[in-house]
Scaffold this motif. Structure first.
Motif, mmCIF file in Angstrom:
data_model
loop_
_atom_site.group_PDB
_atom_site.id
_atom_site.type_symbol
_atom_site.label_atom_id
_atom_site.label_comp_id
_atom_site.label_asym_id
_atom_site.label_seq_id
_atom_site.Cartn_x
_atom_site.Cartn_y
_atom_site.Cartn_z
ATOM 1 N N ALA A 248 3.858 6.539 -6.541
ATOM 2 C CA ALA A 248 4.316 6.659 -7.929
ATOM 3 C C ALA A 248 5.047 5.403 -8.383
ATOM 4 O O ALA A 248 4.809 4.892 -9.490
ATOM 5 N N ALA A 249 5.936 4.889 -7.524
ATOM 6 C CA ALA A 249 6.689 3.688 -7.894
ATOM 7 C C ALA A 249 5.773 2.467 -7.978
ATOM 8 O O ALA A 249 5.860 1.659 -8.911
ATOM 9 N N ASN A 250 4.875 2.335 -7.003
ATOM 10 C CA ASN A 250 3.971 1.182 -7.009
ATOM 11 C C ASN A 250 3.018 1.228 -8.197
ATOM 12 O O ASN A 250 2.623 0.185 -8.730
ATOM 13 N N ASP A 251 2.659 2.436 -8.630
ATOM 14 C CA ASP A 251 1.799 2.559 -9.807
ATOM 15 C C ASP A 251 2.493 2.043 -11.071
ATOM 16 O O ASP A 251 1.834 1.490 -11.960
ATOM 17 N N VAL A 252 3.815 2.244 -11.158
ATOM 18 C CA VAL A 252 4.545 1.691 -12.307
ATOM 19 C C VAL A 252 4.383 0.171 -12.321
ATOM 20 O O VAL A 252 4.109 -0.435 -13.368
ATOM 21 N N GLY A 269 0.139 -5.984 -6.061
ATOM 22 C CA GLY A 269 0.224 -4.544 -6.273
ATOM 23 C C GLY A 269 -0.782 -3.783 -5.423
ATOM 24 O O GLY A 269 -0.459 -2.743 -4.819
ATOM 25 N N MET A 270 -2.015 -4.282 -5.327
ATOM 26 C CA MET A 270 -3.037 -3.612 -4.530
ATOM 27 C C MET A 270 -2.777 -3.780 -3.026
ATOM 28 O O MET A 270 -3.071 -2.869 -2.240
ATOM 29 N N ALA A 271 -2.235 -4.921 -2.619
ATOM 30 C CA ALA A 271 -1.928 -5.126 -1.199
ATOM 31 C C ALA A 271 -0.869 -4.126 -0.735
ATOM 32 O O ALA A 271 -0.965 -3.552 0.359
ATOM 33 N N ARG A 272 0.134 -3.923 -1.578
ATOM 34 C CA ARG A 272 1.165 -2.941 -1.221
ATOM 35 C C ARG A 272 0.614 -1.518 -1.323
ATOM 36 O O ARG A 272 1.047 -0.619 -0.589
ATOM 37 N N GLN A 273 -0.354 -1.316 -2.213
ATOM 38 C CA GLN A 273 -1.016 -0.013 -2.282
ATOM 39 C C GLN A 273 -1.752 0.268 -0.965
ATOM 40 O O GLN A 273 -1.741 1.404 -0.475
ATOM 41 N N ALA A 274 -2.364 -0.760 -0.385
ATOM 42 C CA ALA A 274 -3.056 -0.588 0.898
ATOM 43 C C ALA A 274 -2.077 -0.154 1.984
ATOM 44 O O ALA A 274 -2.389 0.723 2.802
ATOM 45 N N ALA A 275 -0.892 -0.762 1.991
ATOM 46 C CA ALA A 275 0.110 -0.394 2.995
ATOM 47 C C ALA A 275 0.550 1.062 2.820
ATOM 48 O O ALA A 275 0.776 1.777 3.804
ATOM 49 N N ILE A 276 0.665 1.515 1.575
ATOM 50 C CA ILE A 276 1.043 2.907 1.335
ATOM 51 C C ILE A 276 -0.080 3.842 1.774
ATOM 52 O O ILE A 276 0.171 4.913 2.347
ATOM 53 N N HIS A 277 -1.331 3.460 1.529
ATOM 54 C CA HIS A 277 -2.460 4.256 2.022
ATOM 55 C C HIS A 277 -2.393 4.398 3.541
ATOM 56 O O HIS A 277 -2.765 5.448 4.097
#
Length: 428
Positions: A248-252, A269-277
């Motif tokens: 949710a925070a990264n989506d902001v 943003g997408m690189a950190r999204q990968a880490a959250i995945h």
């Protein structure tokens, strides 16, 4: 007052022990390695850089200097041709405490003078030169973080400088552009305090910094600092084991306009999204986000202006670092090891904290594949300072030791590791 002097370069040279002559020699050597011809710089050349007489060295010289320092030229305080000298330039480097006292004392004195003589002197005019001085201090905080990371002292200095930026708001008159820039500076310092607390696993304190940073960023209207704060928030929740909140925070951050304007922000943003995945154990999500991050990075124009915090850390090495984190959390240890080696090969010299974290993660990936001796040798490469003073590294190495003793309790690797960690305690 000399406003063109490159105090950022001077601070970097002082910290790394370079005189004008020795830096000239180092750059000459790098020039010869890059071009095949010896460089012709001497001490007077470097003194011209420090004095601001040469604000943008020639292309080959810049590349050689970047090779020596591990930093972009703009992160050393140089100003590209065509950029007004009053525009904040991303600088670098840390500390001298004397410079901090001088800046803080100067700000306090200005505020006191304005308050003490309300009817006898014109209020001070706050301008972009005041913002520029704060930006230089911000670059020093960034540099300190990349060397040491997570330290309480970094958090405290950043928080104090956030307060100084806010104090300037009340020290005199300022145009709206200046006031917005001061709020952005305060938000930037507070976000660095937040990150130091996250890196030191002080999450309750990090949340307090986060809330203030978010409010300051809203008052500034600065998209880049908003991105940094929300992206850090996503990372914080990931470290806390709360992937839903992290998404949710990264989506902001990812939905801010700046990610459409600059592919480098979209990539981060997408690189950190990968880490959250990875924390959510979503293999498909990791692969998709990593590919999108890589594609966006390749589209980004390396010549575009970006804030110092972005220039200082986000590159191909950091992209592999986040992929390493994702695959390690997923349990895909061979792929994690691959990204670890790619990251270590690409890391810039000033990224000491990142090197320690990546080396520790590599040791975990190797141990999980049954290579106890190799993993132990890798873990022993982590410097003692990082192993004992950086909260994240300390915890990961403790977990490594526990895993090593569980999987190979009577092995020579376990004995070697026990003796190695004992040497840290003796040296402390």
């Amino acid at each position: 007052m000399d406003t063109t002097r490159n105090v950022v370069l001077e601070a970097w040279m002082a910290e790394h022990g370079y005189s004008s002559n020795s830096l000239a020699d180092a750059v000459n050597t790098a020039l010869e390695q890059l071009t095949g011809r010896p460089g012709g710089l001497d001490g007077s050349s470097v003194r011209a850089w420090k004095a601001g007489r040469v604000m943008w060295p020639k292309s080959a010289t810049r590349k050689a200097l970047e090779k020596v320092s591990g930093l972009p030229a703009v992160a050393l305080g140089f100003v590209p041709r065509g950029r007004p000298s009053s525009t904040p330039v991303p600088p670098q480097q840390e500390d001298p405490e004397m410079k901090r006292r001088t800046l803080v004392g100067g700000v306090a004195a200005a505020a006191a003078a304005a308050a003490a003589a309300p009817g006898t002197a014109a209020p001070r005019r706050i301008g972009m030169s005041d913002v520029d001085r704060l930006n230089k201090r911000f670059a020093e905080i960034i540099a300190s973080d990349h060397r040491h990371g997570g330290q309480l002292g970094i958090e405290q200095r950043a928080a104090a400088l956030a307060d100084e930026a806010l104090n300037l708001q009340n020290a005199g008159h300022a145009a709206q552009r200046v006031r917005s820039s001061l709020y952005a500076s305060a938000a930037a310092f507070r976000s660095s305090a937040m990150w130091a607390a996250i890196d030191g696993r002080r999450y309750d304190v990090a949340k307090t910094h986060m809330r203030e940073a978010q409010a300051l960023a809203e008052m500034s209207g600065d998209q880049a600092i908003k991105f940094r704060i929300w992206s850090h928030t996503g990372t914080m929740y990931r470290h806390m084991g709360r992937p839903a909140d992290a998404f949710a925070a990264n989506d902001v951050a990812r939905n801010l306009h700046i990610t459409r304007r600059d592919p480098m922000f979209a990539s981060l943003g997408m690189a950190r999204q990968a880490a959250i995945h990875g924390a959510a154990h979503d293999r498909t999500g990791i692969r998709r986000a990593f590919d999108q991050a890589q594609e966006a990075m390749l589209r980004a124009d390396p010549g575009d202006y970006r804030p110092v915090w972005m220039l200082a850390f986000y590159d191909q090495a950091e992209l592999h670092s986040l992929a390493l984190s994702a695959h390690l959390a997923l349990g895909d240890h061979p792929t994690a090891e691959y990204h670890a080696h790619r990251c270590l090969a690409a890391l810039r010299p000033h990224m000491a904290r990142s090197r320690a974290i990546t080396t520790t993660r590599l040791a975990h990936a190797q141990l999980a594949q049954g290579a106890a001796d190799t993993a132990t040798a890798t873990a022993m490469k982590v410097p003692a300072d990082a192993a004992t003073r950086h909260a994240r590294v300390t915890r990961m190495l403790q977990e490594f030791g526990a895993a090593l003793r569980a999987t190979a309790p009577r092995s020579s690797a376990a004995q070697t590791w026990t003796e190695h960690t004992a040497s840290w305690r003796m040296a402390a």
